[in-house]
Design a protein around this motif. Structure first.
Motif, PDB file in Angstrom:
ATOM      1  N   ALA A 834     -61.049 -26.040  84.026  1.00 14.29           N
ATOM      2  CA  ALA A 834     -61.347 -24.807  83.289  1.00 14.29           C
ATOM      3  C   ALA A 834     -60.154 -24.395  82.440  1.00 14.29           C
ATOM      4  O   ALA A 834     -60.311 -23.998  81.268  1.00 14.29           O
ATOM      5  CB  ALA A 834     -61.712 -23.687  84.265  1.00 14.29           C
ATOM      6  N   GLN A 835     -58.954 -24.507  83.011  1.00 11.47           N
ATOM      7  CA  GLN A 835     -57.750 -24.180  82.246  1.00 11.47           C
ATOM      8  C   GLN A 835     -57.645 -25.077  81.014  1.00 11.47           C
ATOM      9  O   GLN A 835     -57.302 -24.616  79.921  1.00 11.47           O
ATOM     10  CB  GLN A 835     -56.499 -24.359  83.126  1.00 11.47           C
ATOM     11  N   HIS A 836     -57.944 -26.359  81.191  1.00 12.54           N
ATOM     12  CA  HIS A 836     -57.890 -27.289  80.056  1.00 12.54           C
ATOM     13  C   HIS A 836     -58.877 -26.874  78.971  1.00 12.54           C
ATOM     14  O   HIS A 836     -58.537 -26.836  77.776  1.00 12.54           O
ATOM     15  CB  HIS A 836     -58.187 -28.711  80.534  1.00 12.54           C
ATOM     16  N   ASP A 837     -60.109 -26.561  79.377  1.00 11.47           N
ATOM     17  CA  ASP A 837     -61.129 -26.183  78.389  1.00 11.47           C
ATOM     18  C   ASP A 837     -60.766 -24.880  77.682  1.00 11.47           C
ATOM     19  O   ASP A 837     -60.965 -24.735  76.465  1.00 11.47           O
ATOM     20  CB  ASP A 837     -62.491 -26.048  79.065  1.00 11.47           C
ATOM     21  N   LEU A 838     -60.233 -23.938  78.436  1.00 10.55           N
ATOM     22  CA  LEU A 838     -59.879 -22.660  77.825  1.00 10.55           C
ATOM     23  C   LEU A 838     -58.670 -22.795  76.899  1.00 10.55           C
ATOM     24  O   LEU A 838     -58.603 -22.124  75.871  1.00 10.55           O
ATOM     25  CB  LEU A 838     -59.614 -21.614  78.905  1.00 10.55           C
ATOM     26  N   ASN A 839     -57.744 -23.647  77.271  1.00 11.86           N
ATOM     27  CA  ASN A 839     -56.620 -23.902  76.369  1.00 11.86           C
ATOM     28  C   ASN A 839     -57.112 -24.556  75.080  1.00 11.86           C
ATOM     29  O   ASN A 839     -56.614 -24.251  73.984  1.00 11.86           O
ATOM     30  CB  ASN A 839     -55.587 -24.802  77.048  1.00 11.86           C
ATOM     31  N   MET A 840     -58.099 -25.433  75.212  1.00 11.75           N
ATOM     32  CA  MET A 840     -58.681 -26.067  74.031  1.00 11.75           C
ATOM     33  C   MET A 840     -59.407 -25.034  73.181  1.00 11.75           C
ATOM     34  O   MET A 840     -59.312 -25.042  71.945  1.00 11.75           O
ATOM     35  CB  MET A 840     -59.659 -27.166  74.475  1.00 11.75           C
ATOM     36  N   ALA A 841     -60.113 -24.118  73.830  1.00 15.00           N
ATOM     37  CA  ALA A 841     -60.813 -23.056  73.091  1.00 15.00           C
ATOM     38  C   ALA A 841     -59.812 -22.196  72.327  1.00 15.00           C
ATOM     39  O   ALA A 841     -60.041 -21.839  71.163  1.00 15.00           O
ATOM     40  CB  ALA A 841     -61.633 -22.197  74.052  1.00 15.00           C
ATOM     41  N   THR A 842     -58.692 -21.861  72.949  1.00 14.94           N
ATOM     42  CA  THR A 842     -57.667 -21.052  72.287  1.00 14.94           C
ATOM     43  C   THR A 842     -57.044 -21.810  71.119  1.00 14.94           C
ATOM     44  O   THR A 842     -56.769 -21.227  70.069  1.00 14.94           O
ATOM     45  CB  THR A 842     -56.578 -20.644  73.285  1.00 14.94           C
ATOM     46  N   GLN A 843     -56.828 -23.100  71.311  1.00 17.75           N
ATOM     47  CA  GLN A 843     -56.262 -23.907  70.228  1.00 17.75           C
ATOM     48  C   GLN A 843     -57.193 -23.956  69.024  1.00 17.75           C
ATOM     49  O   GLN A 843     -56.746 -23.862  67.873  1.00 17.75           O
ATOM     50  CB  GLN A 843     -55.996 -25.323  70.740  1.00 17.75           C
ATOM     51  N   LEU A 844     -58.505 -24.058  69.275  1.00 20.78           N
ATOM     52  CA  LEU A 844     -59.481 -24.127  68.183  1.00 20.78           C
ATOM     53  C   LEU A 844     -59.750 -22.756  67.573  1.00 20.78           C
ATOM     54  O   LEU A 844     -59.975 -22.646  66.364  1.00 20.78           O
ATOM     55  CB  LEU A 844     -60.790 -24.737  68.692  1.00 20.78           C
ATOM     56  N   ASP A 845     -59.756 -21.734  68.407  1.00 19.39           N
ATOM     57  CA  ASP A 845     -60.036 -20.380  67.928  1.00 19.39           C
ATOM     58  C   ASP A 845     -59.224 -19.380  68.739  1.00 19.39           C
ATOM     59  O   ASP A 845     -59.682 -18.881  69.773  1.00 19.39           O
ATOM     60  CB  ASP A 845     -61.528 -20.063  68.043  1.00 19.39           C
ATOM     61  N   PRO A 846     -58.008 -19.073  68.305  1.00 21.68           N
ATOM     62  CA  PRO A 846     -57.153 -18.153  69.065  1.00 21.68           C
ATOM     63  C   PRO A 846     -57.648 -16.715  69.093  1.00 21.68           C
ATOM     64  O   PRO A 846     -57.064 -15.883  69.790  1.00 21.68           O
ATOM     65  CB  PRO A 846     -55.805 -18.252  68.336  1.00 21.68           C
ATOM     66  N   LEU A 847     -58.707 -16.418  68.360  1.00 26.71           N
ATOM     67  CA  LEU A 847     -59.228 -15.050  68.351  1.00 26.71           C
ATOM     68  C   LEU A 847     -60.223 -14.789  69.479  1.00 26.71           C
ATOM     69  O   LEU A 847     -60.606 -13.644  69.711  1.00 26.71           O
ATOM     70  CB  LEU A 847     -59.894 -14.741  67.006  1.00 26.71           C
ATOM     71  N   ARG A 848     -60.642 -15.822  70.177  1.00 30.80           N
ATOM     72  CA  ARG A 848     -61.555 -15.625  71.309  1.00 30.80           C
ATOM     73  C   ARG A 848     -60.751 -15.057  72.477  1.00 30.80           C
ATOM     74  O   ARG A 848     -59.720 -15.605  72.875  1.00 30.80           O
ATOM     75  CB  ARG A 848     -62.232 -16.940  71.697  1.00 30.80           C
ATOM     76  N   THR A 849     -61.226 -13.954  73.039  1.00 32.60           N
ATOM     77  CA  THR A 849     -60.413 -13.222  74.015  1.00 32.60           C
ATOM     78  C   THR A 849     -60.634 -13.650  75.459  1.00 32.60           C
ATOM     79  O   THR A 849     -59.747 -13.456  76.300  1.00 32.60           O
ATOM     80  CB  THR A 849     -60.699 -11.712  73.903  1.00 32.60           C
ATOM     81  N   TYR A 850     -61.781 -14.245  75.763  1.00 32.09           N
ATOM     82  CA  TYR A 850     -62.056 -14.598  77.161  1.00 32.09           C
ATOM     83  C   TYR A 850     -60.993 -15.521  77.760  1.00 32.09           C
ATOM     84  O   TYR A 850     -60.564 -15.310  78.909  1.00 32.09           O
ATOM     85  CB  TYR A 850     -63.446 -15.233  77.287  1.00 32.09           C
TER      86      TYR A 850
END
Length: 934
Positions: A834-850
């Motif tokens: 989950a940490q890996h996926d969320l880090n990837m989400a932040t890298q792709l879109d740092p504006l997502r707050t979750y």
């Protein structure tokens, strides 16, 4: 500073250069409208080239021609502007301070406090939040002037949302409030509005009657005094005339000679005989509707001269009711200003503001609103305020930031500023305008003055002005000192990078991105550095990092330039078309060539497709969640069928997904305007109403459309509007029936996939999991890729986490935009994955707050309180989100830092004063503070 040009690389003897604009020779581009709008003109040899069939080895010629004529952008050309609004160093602290003052201020100060809140929140760019601030200010307005200015401001902000045929004042279909209500003072009953006056006159019709000579006969009082005006005489009732004002009472009943005379000479008092007869009639009947405007204006002047307050108010309200257009307003406002008639000036001002921005180009309007003399006259009539000039200056800056009108209005704004924040704002904006006008010494002066009122961001303006005057080292030292004295903020490092060199410059740019990934300049700068190093593909990848989460015109344009340099004309065409969807009049190549002209040029280098082939492309790109690609295809289809309302509607849906609200509403309005049938028009009106918060009116439109003809879009609209609330079982069943009716109607797979996805979601909420699974599967069968997410949720509810994870993996594999998919997949795996996926989400879109909230919660669970707070603080610094502020406040409360908890709660409540969880936390923290003091 290095410059990014590829001329040497593409130099060739076969280049056909672009000529500079020549007004003597009209453009022969296929896009006549774009040429008329102004763009670079191309020479005949170039058109000969683009009109011919490309030969082998000739594919690079277009790139050669364009790049030789213009080159790629340089760092100077992508320099970020100094933003013309307040930008506090500690944004959260500023929000909390505004909230506290809003809660404690007197009702009479509410509107002003809300406007200050608006000025601080402008930096967030949240249109709905800004409108809410203006609406709150309007509701708190306690005088006519404030009310009418705020109403005009709100209407101006909604101008993209309103339906064609709605008068800017009168409105229609229940969407607009009565403009005359703005002329009612909210603090008492002393003021008369034109509506009230007309009602009063109608009531008097039932009391007063005219005899055969046109005289009123309700009373038989003796006319015992005669006024001589020139050669004519006007008989009056002494008691009625004396009641008009204290001066007349003293004259007719006091110790003056006139009190004993039956005839009084009134020839030298500036009123005509006809006007005097009107005064006599008014003294007995209190009516003005029997006279023409010229006579009422004469009565207004008479009232002022002889202190006839009641008659002046009546004249003021009556004349105010006559103002209906710009010409009337320009004529009557002169009388109103001369006689200091509050309501008349208000009514005229209301019309002038309703015609913005067009009215600002009118010389008469400019004289009244822009000049110093005009401000003084408005002030005498009670209608010059900081609020008025704040609104006007924002309109002018939006139209043309460097115009003389903008400068004059900002000067008037400065003159009306009384509070520190007002002075800082007006001076800072003047500095921004002077910087754009290249008057650097004046810009520096204004920025220095703004900084003296505590606006630290204006120091960036001072540095920029110094830099433009050749004082680069001084500018660098100024920002360097600013960084050392304050908390780290992204824009400071971005600003310092403009004045640095070599490695230091790149380090500052990277630091700016780390602190604030929303800043676009660092991405553009790094991309251009790669271009200088002849790594254009790497430059594309760099600029795509920000395009992935921010649909910015300048970044899309830059990528198009890169694709042209690579000879990838298909990708360049896609970006230009997407860009024109966002801004139809956009000009490229340093505003030398219109986007339409560039589309014409590129169209000769790419394979042409039919409308049927476009539909197939749209289907594929929509299914792969490629919103920019889908926009490009729809733009091409609209070139072929510009009156096709369905395409305009699809365009609006994509723009909404890309958070381009203004462009989306423009497309939706065009869909409505190009509707071929009444039932179709009603559907698009319904969506406009729904998107602007008019839920009941939207529902009504859907029902009217269904009554005319049952259609997919009408049923879908009705279901969507009804589903946008907390649904009980009965309401859910009704929405399900509506969606099922929609699916029985003809439509294409794109929309039916959406309906199936929505239907499945409601089935899941109702616990009908098998029916939901069937809907999701059917949606996937017609390539509605987003249904993978719903199916994953379904598997999760069945405790099949592996299947849910795999379903989201399929979505990631298919989708062009993957950040949300990575975020969602994190819910279906262990903590490390989950940490890996969320880090990837932040890298792709740092504006997502979750992802930030999740990581912070994990750190808090691991009792790493400081790290948890830091995780949220990093994100709040560039995106002060309500949920993150609330979570950090809860962390602070649990750590015993109640003052920080209260500040975060106040900042969150400034964004949403009705957020129940934050209100509960706020009151709990306040209670604990009170207990500690006891």
């Amino acid at each position: 500073m290095r410059f990014a040009k590829l001329i040497d690389r593409f130099r060739s003897t076969q280049v056909h250069a672009l000529n500079p604009p020549d007004p003597a020779h009209p453009s022969t581009s296929g896009d006549a409208a774009a040429a008329a709008a102004g763009g670079g003109k191309l020479n005949g040899h170039f058109f000969k080239f683009i009109g011919s069939k490309p030969k082998p080895g000739q594919s690079a010629s277009l790139a050669q021609s364009l790049l030789l004529a213009y080159g790629l952008p340089t760092v100077d050309l992508i320099e970020p502007p100094i933003e013309p609004f307040l930008k506090p160093i500690n944004f959260v602290e500023a929000l909390a301070d505004v909230y506290r003052r809003l809660e404690k201020c007197f009702p009479s100060d509410k509107a002003s406090a809300c406007v200050e809140q608006y000025s601080i929140l402008r930096g967030l760019g949240d249109t709905k939040l800004l409108r809410r601030c203006l609406r709150a200010a309007q509701l708190g307005a306690t005088d006519v002037h404030t009310k009418l200015v705020l109403n005009a401001w709100l209407r101006f902000e909604r101008r993209e949302d309103e339906l064609v045929g709605f008068h800017p004042l009168r409105g229609g279909d229940g969407m607009s409030e009565c403009p005359d209500s703005n002329l009612i003072c909210g603090c008492g009953s002393d003021s008369i509005c034109s509506c009230q006056y007309c009602e009063k006159m109608n009531a008097l019709d039932n009391v007063h009657t005219l005899d055969e000579n046109g005289n009123f006969s309700e009373e038989e009082e003796e006319e015992d005094v005669l006024f001589r005006v020139g050669d004519e005489e006007v008989r009056c009732v002494r008691s009625k005339f004396a009641a008009l004002s204290p001066p007349f009472t003293a004259m007719l009943y006091g110790n003056f000679a006139e009190s004993k005379e039956a005839k009084i000479d009134f020839s030298l008092n500036g009123i005509s005989a006809e006007g005097m007869r009107a005064v006599e009639i008014y003294s007995r009947t209190k009516r003005l509707d029997l006279f023409g405007p010229e006579i009422v204006l004469e009565l207004l002047s008479f009232s002022n001269k002889f202190c006839c307050e009641e008659m002046k108010l009546a004249c003021d309200a009556y004349l105010a009711s006559l103002v209906s257009n710009l010409d009337d307003a320009l004529i009557l406002i002169e009388y109103g200003l001369e006689e200091t008639s509050y309501l008349l000036v208000a009514s005229c001002l209301q019309v002038l503001l309703s015609e913005l921005p067009r009215s600002l180009c009118n010389p008469g309007v400019m004289k009244i609103l822009c000049s110093s003399e005009g401000r003084e006259r408005l002030s005498q009539a009670g209608h010059a305020s900081f609020l008025l000039y704040y609104f006007l200056s924002q309109v002018a800056m939006e139209e043309n930031m460097v115009s003389n009108i903008t400068v004059m209005l900002l000067e008037r704004l400065k003159e009306c500023s009384t509070e520190r924040w007002q002075k800082a704002l007006s001076l800072h904006q003047l500095g921004c305008v002077m910087l754009e006008r290249k008057i650097y010494s004046d810009a520096e002066h204004y920025f220095e003055a703004a900084s003296e009122y505590g606006h630290v961001y204006s120091i960036a303006g001072i540095a920029r002005a110094k830099h433009k005057q050749g004082q680069q080292y001084s500018a660098y030292k100024m920002i360097d000192s600013l960084i050392s004295e304050n908390r780290m903020v992204g824009w400071m490092y971005q600003e310092r990078s403009l004045y640095g060199v070599g490695r230091e410059k790149l380090l500052d740019v990277n630091c700016a991105t780390g602190l604030d990934p929303m800043l676009s300049f660092p991405y553009k700068y790094r991309a251009l550095i790669k271009v200088e190093e002849k790594q254009i593909k790497a430059a594309v990848l760099e600029i795509e990092k920000i395009i992935g989460f921010r649909f910015l015109p300048d970044c899309i344009e830059l990528r198009a330039w890169f694709f042209i340099a690579l000879g990838d004309y298909g990708s360049a065409m896609r970006d230009v078309r997407a860009l024109l969807t966002l801004e139809p009049n956009y000009k490229m190549f340093n505003a030398e060539v219109s986007g339409g002209q560039l589309v014409d040029l590129l169209s000769h280098q790419v394979q042409q497709t039919s409308q049927a082939e476009c539909w197939m492309q749209l289907y594929d790109r929509w299914s792969s969640v490629d919103d920019i690609g889908s926009l490009a295809v729809i733009h091409q289809m609209l070139d072929i069928e510009p009156k096709r309302s369905l395409l305009w509607f699809r365009q609006s849906l994509l723009l909404l997904r890309l958070n381009s609200q203004k462009a989306a509403m423009r497309s939706l309005r065009l869909a409505r305007n190009n509707s071929s049938s009444e039932h179709e028009r009603l559907v698009y009106e319904g969506w406009i109403l729904y998107d602007t918060g008019n839920r009941e009116e939207a529902l009504s439109r859907a029902e009217k459309s269904i009554a005319i003809q049952r259609s997919f879009e009408a049923f879908f609209l009705k279901a969507y509007v009804l589903a946008d609330t907390s649904l009980d079982s009965e309401a859910s069943s009704y929405v399900i029936r509506l969606l099922e009716e929609a699916l029985r109607c003809p439509s294409d797979g794109l929309r039916k996939g959406q309906a199936l996805n929505n239907l499945a979601s409601i089935y899941v909420d109702c616990g009908k999991l098998e029916l939901a699974a069937t809907c999701y599967t059917n949606a996937l069968d017609i390539k509605h890729t987003r249904a993978h997410q719903g199916l994953a949720r379904l598997y999760h509810l069945k405790s099949q986490r592996k299947a849910a994870y795999d379903e989201m993996t399929q979505l990631i594999d298919k989708a062009h935009y993957m950040a949300s998919a990575y975020e969602k997949r994190s819910e279906y795996c262990d903590r490390d994955m989950a940490q890996h996926d969320l880090n990837m989400a932040t890298q792709l879109d740092p504006l997502r707050t979750y992802p930030y909230r999740y990581r912070a919660a994990v750190l808090m669970d691991d009792q790493k309180e400081v790290e948890a707070v830091e995780e949220l603080t990093r994100a709040i610094a560039f995106k002060p989100d309500l949920q993150m502020l609330h979570l950090r406040a809860a962390f602070f409360e649990s750590m015993g830092d109640l003052s920080s908890a209260l500040q975060d709660c106040e900042a969150a409540l400034c964004l949403d004063p009705n957020h129940l969880e934050t209100l509960g936390l706020y009151h709990r923290a306040q209670g604990r503070v009170t207990e500690q003091k006891i």
